[in-house]
Write a protein that holds these residues in place. Sequence first.
Motif, short mmCIF file in Angstrom:
data_model
loop_
_atom_site.label_atom_id
_atom_site.label_comp_id
_atom_site.label_asym_id
_atom_site.label_seq_id
_atom_site.Cartn_x
_atom_site.Cartn_y
_atom_site.Cartn_z
N SER A 99 0.83 -1.20 0.00
CA SER A 99 0.00 0.00 0.00
C SER A 99 0.87 1.26 0.00
N ILE A 100 0.26 2.37 -0.37
CA ILE A 100 0.95 3.65 -0.45
C ILE A 100 0.37 4.55 0.63
N LEU A 101 1.25 5.01 1.52
CA LEU A 101 0.84 5.84 2.65
C LEU A 101 1.51 7.21 2.52
N CYS A 102 0.69 8.25 2.41
CA CYS A 102 1.19 9.62 2.35
C CYS A 102 0.66 10.36 3.56
N LYS A 103 1.55 11.03 4.27
CA LYS A 103 1.17 11.81 5.45
C LYS A 103 1.84 13.17 5.36
N GLY A 104 1.19 14.15 5.91
CA GLY A 104 1.80 15.47 5.94
C GLY A 104 0.80 16.53 6.32
N LYS A 105 1.02 17.71 5.79
CA LYS A 105 0.13 18.83 6.01
C LYS A 105 -0.59 19.12 4.70
N SER A 138 -3.64 4.09 0.50
CA SER A 138 -4.37 3.40 -0.56
C SER A 138 -3.59 2.23 -1.13
N PHE A 139 -4.35 1.38 -1.81
CA PHE A 139 -3.78 0.38 -2.70
C PHE A 139 -4.10 0.83 -4.12
N VAL A 140 -3.13 0.73 -5.01
CA VAL A 140 -3.36 0.97 -6.44
C VAL A 140 -3.21 -0.39 -7.11
N ARG A 141 -4.35 -0.85 -7.67
CA ARG A 141 -4.39 -2.18 -8.27
C ARG A 141 -5.22 -2.14 -9.54
N ALA A 142 -4.58 -2.48 -10.65
CA ALA A 142 -5.28 -2.66 -11.93
C ALA A 142 -6.24 -1.51 -12.23
N ASP A 143 -5.69 -0.30 -12.24
CA ASP A 143 -6.45 0.87 -12.69
C ASP A 143 -7.44 1.40 -11.66
#
Length: 127
Positions: free
Chosen positions: A58-64, A92-97
Motif C-alpha cells: 500500500s501507499i501511505l502519504c502523510k503530511g500537512k 491506498s492500494f493501487v491495483r489494476a487501474d
Amino acid sequence: MSDEKLTYVGKLRFVAGGGHVQFYCPGCNDYHSVGVANEGGPTWSYNQDPHSPTFSPSILCKGKKIVTERGEWTGEWERDADGNLIDFVCHSFVRADKIQFLADCTHHLKRQAVDLPDIADVVEASE
C-alpha cells in the motif's frame, strides 16, 4: 517538480532518472510519488503497465494539507480557523487501474474505490 523532465503515459507521470513514477490522487487533488527503482529508499513492486498500474504494498502519504492551483502546489498550506496547519493522511492500494482508499484517509474518498484518472485528462484540466 518543474525543473525535472516529466513523461506522461497512460495513468502515470514518470520522473526522468529518479526511479519514481507518479499518479494523480483524486482524494488529495495532487500527485503521489512511488519509488520503483529507488536506490537507498523505499521501493514498491510495479507491474510495468502504465495503463493499468498495480503497486505493492500500500501507499501511505502523510503530511500537512497543501493549497494547489491547477494541480500544482502554491507554496501555501491549508489552515484551520485558528491558523494551525491541517494534517492529512492518504492511504491506498493501487491495483489494476483502481485506487482503493483505506479507512485512515482524512479526505472525502476514504473507504471508497475509484478509477485511477488518465494522466492526459489531469494535465489537460490543469492547463
